[in-house]
Design a protein around this motif. Structure first.
Motif, PDB file in Angstrom:
ATOM      1  N   ALA A 164       1.710   1.787  -3.526  1.00  0.00           N
ATOM      2  CA  ALA A 164       0.488   2.170  -4.244  1.00  0.00           C
ATOM      3  C   ALA A 164       0.140   3.626  -3.980  1.00  0.00           C
ATOM      4  O   ALA A 164      -0.246   4.360  -4.898  1.00  0.00           O
ATOM      5  N   ARG A 165       0.278   4.078  -2.725  1.00  0.00           N
ATOM      6  CA  ARG A 165       0.016   5.486  -2.406  1.00  0.00           C
ATOM      7  C   ARG A 165       0.976   6.400  -3.145  1.00  0.00           C
ATOM      8  O   ARG A 165       0.584   7.456  -3.628  1.00  0.00           O
ATOM      9  N   ASN A 192       2.473   5.827  -6.001  1.00  0.00           N
ATOM     10  CA  ASN A 192       2.049   5.865  -7.403  1.00  0.00           C
ATOM     11  C   ASN A 192       0.788   6.700  -7.574  1.00  0.00           C
ATOM     12  O   ASN A 192       0.675   7.483  -8.513  1.00  0.00           O
ATOM     13  N   ALA A 193      -0.169   6.534  -6.672  1.00  0.00           N
ATOM     14  CA  ALA A 193      -1.405   7.328  -6.737  1.00  0.00           C
ATOM     15  C   ALA A 193      -1.085   8.811  -6.603  1.00  0.00           C
ATOM     16  O   ALA A 193      -1.662   9.646  -7.309  1.00  0.00           O
ATOM     17  N   ASP A 225      -2.919  -1.725 -10.133  1.00  0.00           N
ATOM     18  CA  ASP A 225      -3.116  -2.204  -8.773  1.00  0.00           C
ATOM     19  C   ASP A 225      -4.472  -1.703  -8.253  1.00  0.00           C
ATOM     20  O   ASP A 225      -4.788  -0.521  -8.406  1.00  0.00           O
ATOM     21  N   ARG A 238       0.811  -1.222   0.000  1.00  0.00           N
ATOM     22  CA  ARG A 238       0.000   0.000   0.000  1.00  0.00           C
ATOM     23  C   ARG A 238       0.841   1.267   0.000  1.00  0.00           C
ATOM     24  O   ARG A 238       0.428   2.281  -0.555  1.00  0.00           O
ATOM     25  N   MET A 259      -3.670   6.936 -15.238  1.00  0.00           N
ATOM     26  CA  MET A 259      -3.081   5.745 -14.602  1.00  0.00           C
ATOM     27  C   MET A 259      -2.364   4.889 -15.634  1.00  0.00           C
ATOM     28  O   MET A 259      -1.237   4.446 -15.405  1.00  0.00           O
ATOM     29  N   ILE A 262      -4.296   1.473  -6.033  1.00  0.00           N
ATOM     30  CA  ILE A 262      -4.013   2.686  -6.810  1.00  0.00           C
ATOM     31  C   ILE A 262      -5.302   3.146  -7.484  1.00  0.00           C
ATOM     32  O   ILE A 262      -5.652   4.331  -7.431  1.00  0.00           O
ATOM     33  N   HIS A 263      -5.979   2.205  -8.109  1.00  0.00           N
ATOM     34  CA  HIS A 263      -7.231   2.524  -8.802  1.00  0.00           C
ATOM     35  C   HIS A 263      -8.237   3.139  -7.833  1.00  0.00           C
ATOM     36  O   HIS A 263      -8.873   4.156  -8.137  1.00  0.00           O
TER      37      HIS A 263
END
Length: 126
Positions: free
Chosen positions: A6-7, A9-10, A38, A3, A28, A41-42
């Motif tokens: 992912a954060r 990347n987000a 992921d 996570r 994205m 991310i989505h």
């Protein structure tokens, strides 16, 4: 992908969305250079984008002598992710959202970014 990654990347994607006129799904795909995104991310990117006005209103209500437009893009993107997580993601503990946001702000912002983000987010939990 964990996570934290992912954060991050987000954050990068939302930062780009703040600068460019793209749809979240396309941003994205362009950033990640893959069709496989992921799920976390989505969730973050689509969630922030779909609730952007509500998220910004929550942030604006906690600002003192600032407007949402005056906040630097880095801090604004970080705050949006954290506020979205705190208000809409029940499976993420508030302290985790705040800690992750402060860490992102420290990495991508200036030397005062982490303190600023922490100050704004701490007002959400009062």
């Amino acid at each position: 992908m964990n996570r934290h990654a992912a954060r991050e990347n987000a954050f990068q994607i939302l930062f780009q969305l703040d600068m460019n006129d793209k749809q979240p799904e396309q941003a994205m795909k362009d950033y990640l250079e893959t069709l496989e995104i992921d799920p976390f991310i989505h969730t973050l990117v689509e969630g922030v984008a779909a609730n952007k006005q509500a998220v910004d209103d929550i942030i604006a209500a906690k600002l003192e002598h600032w407007s949402i437009e005056r906040i630097a893009s880095v801090e604004r993107a970080v705050l949006r992710i954290a506020v979205y997580e705190i208000r809409w993601q029940e499976d993420v503990p508030v302290n985790v959202s705040i800690n992750e946001a402060v860490e992102l702000a420290n990495v991508y912002g200036d030397d005062k970014s982490g303190k600023f983000v922490n100050g704004v987010l701490s007002k959400l939990t009062v």
